[in-house]
Design a protein around this motif. Structure first.
Motif, short mmCIF file in Angstrom:
data_model
loop_
_atom_site.label_atom_id
_atom_site.label_comp_id
_atom_site.label_asym_id
_atom_site.label_seq_id
_atom_site.Cartn_x
_atom_site.Cartn_y
_atom_site.Cartn_z
N ILE A 25 13.73 50.58 71.37
CA ILE A 25 13.12 49.54 70.52
C ILE A 25 13.93 49.41 69.22
O ILE A 25 14.24 48.31 68.76
CB ILE A 25 11.64 49.87 70.21
N TYR A 26 14.31 50.56 68.68
CA TYR A 26 15.08 50.61 67.42
C TYR A 26 16.43 49.91 67.60
O TYR A 26 16.85 49.10 66.77
CB TYR A 26 15.25 52.08 67.04
N LEU A 27 17.09 50.22 68.72
CA LEU A 27 18.41 49.63 68.98
C LEU A 27 18.30 48.11 69.15
O LEU A 27 19.12 47.36 68.61
CB LEU A 27 19.04 50.28 70.23
N ALA A 28 17.28 47.70 69.91
CA ALA A 28 17.10 46.25 70.13
C ALA A 28 16.87 45.53 68.80
O ALA A 28 17.43 44.45 68.56
CB ALA A 28 15.92 46.02 71.08
N THR A 29 16.10 46.16 67.91
CA THR A 29 15.85 45.57 66.58
C THR A 29 17.13 45.57 65.75
O THR A 29 17.42 44.61 65.04
CB THR A 29 14.73 46.34 65.85
N ALA A 30 17.89 46.67 65.86
CA ALA A 30 19.14 46.79 65.08
C ALA A 30 20.12 45.68 65.44
O ALA A 30 20.81 45.13 64.58
CB ALA A 30 19.76 48.16 65.31
N LEU A 31 20.17 45.36 66.73
CA LEU A 31 21.13 44.33 67.19
C LEU A 31 20.74 42.93 66.69
O LEU A 31 21.57 42.02 66.71
CB LEU A 31 21.23 44.35 68.71
N GLN A 32 19.48 42.79 66.26
CA GLN A 32 19.04 41.47 65.77
C GLN A 32 19.18 41.32 64.25
O GLN A 32 18.85 40.27 63.70
CB GLN A 32 17.57 41.26 66.16
N ALA B 180 14.96 56.86 57.91
CA ALA B 180 15.46 56.49 56.57
C ALA B 180 16.01 55.06 56.52
O ALA B 180 16.10 54.48 55.44
CB ALA B 180 16.53 57.48 56.14
N THR B 181 16.40 54.50 57.67
CA THR B 181 16.97 53.13 57.65
C THR B 181 15.88 52.06 57.54
O THR B 181 16.20 50.90 57.34
CB THR B 181 17.80 52.85 58.93
N ILE B 182 14.61 52.47 57.67
CA ILE B 182 13.52 51.49 57.54
C ILE B 182 13.46 51.03 56.07
O ILE B 182 13.51 51.86 55.16
CB ILE B 182 12.17 52.11 57.97
N GLY B 183 13.38 49.73 55.87
CA GLY B 183 13.28 49.19 54.50
C GLY B 183 14.53 48.42 54.10
O GLY B 183 15.32 48.01 54.95
N ILE B 184 14.70 48.26 52.78
CA ILE B 184 15.83 47.48 52.28
C ILE B 184 17.15 48.20 52.58
O ILE B 184 17.26 49.41 52.39
CB ILE B 184 15.70 47.27 50.74
N ASP B 185 18.13 47.43 53.04
CA ASP B 185 19.44 47.96 53.38
C ASP B 185 20.10 48.58 52.13
O ASP B 185 19.84 48.15 51.01
CB ASP B 185 20.31 46.80 53.91
N PHE B 195 9.52 45.22 61.09
CA PHE B 195 8.73 44.66 62.19
C PHE B 195 7.71 43.62 61.68
O PHE B 195 6.56 43.59 62.12
CB PHE B 195 8.03 45.76 63.00
N GLY B 196 8.16 42.82 60.74
CA GLY B 196 7.33 41.72 60.23
C GLY B 196 6.21 42.14 59.29
O GLY B 196 5.41 41.31 58.87
N THR B 197 6.15 43.43 58.95
CA THR B 197 5.07 43.88 58.05
C THR B 197 5.60 44.00 56.62
O THR B 197 6.79 44.24 56.42
CB THR B 197 4.54 45.27 58.47
N GLU B 198 4.70 43.86 55.67
CA GLU B 198 5.10 43.97 54.27
C GLU B 198 5.20 45.44 53.83
O GLU B 198 6.03 45.80 53.01
CB GLU B 198 4.10 43.25 53.37
N VAL B 199 4.33 46.25 54.42
CA VAL B 199 4.25 47.66 53.95
C VAL B 199 5.53 48.45 54.24
O VAL B 199 5.82 49.42 53.55
CB VAL B 199 3.06 48.41 54.58
N LEU B 200 6.30 48.00 55.25
CA LEU B 200 7.51 48.74 55.59
C LEU B 200 8.76 48.20 54.88
O LEU B 200 9.83 48.79 55.00
CB LEU B 200 7.73 48.74 57.10
N VAL B 201 8.61 47.09 54.15
CA VAL B 201 9.79 46.51 53.48
C VAL B 201 10.37 47.49 52.46
O VAL B 201 11.59 47.63 52.32
CB VAL B 201 9.43 45.16 52.80
N GLU B 202 9.50 48.19 51.75
CA GLU B 202 9.98 49.15 50.74
C GLU B 202 10.47 50.45 51.35
O GLU B 202 10.96 51.34 50.65
CB GLU B 202 8.87 49.44 49.74
#
Lengths: 161, 505
Positions: A25-32, B180-185, B195-202
């Motif tokens: 799932i992570y990889l598929a999201t990463a590619l987008q 750790a990659t979840i959130g702002i680059d 995944f379209g949620t606001e809580v994970l943006v940070e």
């Protein structure tokens, strides 16, 4: 595999399988991921893609390593009843934390935990005393000593009913 | 000269009754968590982490340092008296200490453990104070490609030091990097994996990950193993009374161990502490093995060797000083405890790096002073005052203990953002860590992957951007080449050349 299997399925494979699904799932999201500006090869999706590929390789090594694994404890059937009760009690506590407030929700949570952990040689009165003491001590620690604003009772929430 | 004055100022800061109170409180908490089987100083600092939001930075860091030092020492108490090491780093002490206990010389063994811990802690703290400015100067020489290679080196060494769980170590590290990659680059203003949620943006905060990995998973683990209602069985603690006067090691015994054994063990412990991921257990083991190799009485080992106790305890407490060097200078924690101390620094707005000594030495110096005073004064004092009662103190009802830990962990998670979402995240990470631990995946590497992942990515992308995407920059840059070569050397000696029996150890 027979000793650790249940219905022909080695339970040690469950975790690598779950991680495999999460990685996919992570990889598929990463590619987008779409970059705002071009960085060449190493854009915002580069590290996630590399991490995913390395994860697949590492998981393959983990699964292959299971053949030589002599650790019997890892193969034994795990009784998840007690941890599951703790997880459910904790989830309910978190959901009730704001609506019920710290004193009530924590009191009920601690009582549940004492029950799950099997506080032996104690009657219900003593268990209630332990529960009240723990709830009060940590209220004092957080709210009085460290000045944390703990929720007391959400009247707005209960006013809706 | 300025540095020396600031360090002296750090000692002066401990004279503040509030700061001194937090140091003593931290020491007692660390001693309790270190001595109770199943609890560790890592858990103590993890539980302290949310409280640091409400504390000033100096008392928070002073408290962390004293917990670290006391947690490392306290494991020797139950290791000696009831043959259950309170902390993994006291495994060697239990072999020798318990043998002496059976001979009726338990108090003497505790005295030697405290003396070794005191000497190791003091030497480690002094080396930390003396060598940190040198490390800071060296750190300034490292450029962006070198920083990437250094973090890569740290991550690989942390994973390969897991011995027979290297593949699982890689899985846990990669999982940490992925979280750790979840959130702002790290380079561009775009959100990833929300995944379209606001809580994970940070992104994911470090605190629920730490609380979940070390506190919630421990509660789930303990409820599975809830065979005894007490942390230490009543039958086990029924030991002969320990008298205070027996604590003091005699000069003849100290001479027999030798100054060189203490000094060598402290140096071994310190430099093992500098290595990422090595920790107190490895320091104690290497030092114990070296002391046995050079001993005049190797036959005594396993039967109650005071030299063995001294070597192991000196090394694991000296490790405390060493573990702070990579954490403060490079943001690379030497062990799990310093990984959480790094979290305390970040929460309080302190950025690890060579400039830390120039800009915020007044905040760091009291922490150095706390390490030294904890080792020099509080270790012997605690043994003298509480030693005879320790075994009784650590035998408490598991149900009460873990209920308290659960409340502190969850309410602590709430404190950071006043949001139950953080509490729920802590629970999710706790369940994940529980299953990882149950299958013998090292969760420490998960945390270190999470902490080091963003820097690894940032330096990789920055180095390539600065060099038109040319990956040869990592080889043509001397500092980067040095760390890549060092990685290869470590990999060769720890994985390829390791004899088969050591891999199974």
């Amino acid at each position: 595999m027979k000793s650790g299997s249940s219905g022909g399925w080695d339970r040690r494979l469950i975790l690598p399988f779950v991680l495999f699904v999460i990685t996919s799932i992570y990889l598929a999201t990463a590619l987008q991921i779409t970059a705002q500006f071009d960085e060449g090869l190493v854009g915002p999706s580069f590290v996630p893609v590399v991490a995913s590929i390395l994860m697949y390789i590492a998981l393959a090594f983990v699964v292959l390593g299971m053949r030589n694994d002599t650790d019997k404890a890892a193969r034994e059937k795990l009784n998840l009843a007690a941890p599951l009760k703790v997880v459910v009690a904790t989830a309910v506590y978190i959901l009730a934390f704001k609506p019920l407030g710290y004193p009530v929700s924590t009191f009920l949570y601690v009582y549940a935990l004492l029950y799950i952990f099997g506080l032996e040689d104690t009657g219900p009165l003593k268990r209630i005393a332990y529960t009240a003491a723990i709830t009060a001590v940590f209220y004092a620690l957080f709210a009085l000593i460290f000045q944390v604003r703990l929720p007391l009772f959400d009247t707005e929430f209960w006013g809706m009913f | 000269m300025d540095f020396t004055l600031h360090i002296l100022g750090g000692f002066a800061a401990l004279a503040d009754p509030t700061v001194l109170g937090y140091m003593i409180l931290g020491f007692l908490i660390g001693t309790f968590f270190g001595a109770v089987p199943g609890l560790t100083s890592v858990l103590a600092i993890a539980l302290l982490l949310p409280i640091t939001y409400s504390l000033d930075v100096v008392p928070a860091l002073v408290m962390c340092a004293s917990i670290f030092m006391s947690g490392m020492y306290a494991g020797s108490i139950t290791a000696t008296t009831i043959n259950i090491p309170g902390a993994p780093s006291s495994m060697m002490t239990s072999i020798e200490g318990y043998a002496l206990m059976k001979k009726g010389e338990g108090a003497n063994a505790l005295g030697h453990a405290a003396l070794g811990s005191m000497i190791g802690g003091v030497i480690g703290s002094l080396l930390l104070i003396c060598l940190t400015p040198v490390a800071a100067k060296l750190a300034l020489l490292i450029q962006t490609p070198g920083k990437f290679s250094l973090i890569l080196f740290a991550l690989i060494v942390i994973v390969i030091s897991q011995r027979n769980a290297i593949a699982k170590g890689f899985v846990a590290t990669l999982l940490g990097i992925m979280i750790a990659t979840i959130g702002i680059d790290v380079m561009q203003p775009i959100a990833r994996f929300n995944f379209g949620t606001e809580v994970l943006v940070e992104g994911i905060d470090m605190m629920p990950l730490i609380i979940g990995t070390f506190a919630i998973s421990e509660i789930l683990f303990q409820v599975c193993e809830n065979r005894n209602s007490l942390t230490v069985d009543k039958k086990v603690i029924d030991i002969p009374p320990i008298r205070r006067r027996d604590f003091f090691p005699t000069m003849a015994e100290i001479r027999e161990i030798g100054v060189w054994t203490y000094l060598k063990s402290a140096i071994i412990g310190y430099f093992i502490g500098v290595l990422p991921g090595a920790g107190g257990s490895m320091a104690a083991f290497v030092s114990y093995a070296e002391a046995m190799r050079k001993s005049k009485n190797p036959d005594l080992y396993g039967k109650g060797s005071r030299e063995g106790i001294a070597a192991a305890e000196t090394a694991n407490n000296s490790m405390c000083g060493g573990a702070f060097v990579p954490m403060l200078m490079f943001g690379i924690p030497g062990d799990p405890t310093t990984a959480i101390v790094l979290g305390v620094l970040i929460i309080n707005g302190l950025q690890p790096g060579p400039r830390l000594l120039d800009t915020q030495i007044d905040l760091i110096a009291p922490m150095f002073a706390s390490l030294l005073i904890s080792a020099l004064v509080l270790i012997p004092l605690t043994l003298y005052l509480l030693g005879p009662y320790f075994v009784k103190i650590v035998s408490i009802r598991k149900a009460v203990l873990y209920s308290c830990i659960a409340v502190v962990a969850l309410v602590g998670s709430y404190v950071a953002t006043y949001s139950p979402f953080q509490m729920m995240l802590a629970l999710v990470f706790g369940v994940l860590a529980f299953f990882l631990r149950q299958q013998k995946y090292p969760t420490v590497t998960l945390l270190l992957g999470f902490i080091l992942g963003p820097d690894l990515e940032q330096y990789l992308r920055r180095a390539l951007s600065l060099n038109d995407g040319n990956p040869l920059t990592f080889i043509t840059s001397p500092d980067s080449l040095f760390f890549l070569a060092l990685t290869a050397v470590f990999f060769y000696f720890m994985v390829i050349r390791t004899p088969p029996n050591a891999k199974k150890a």
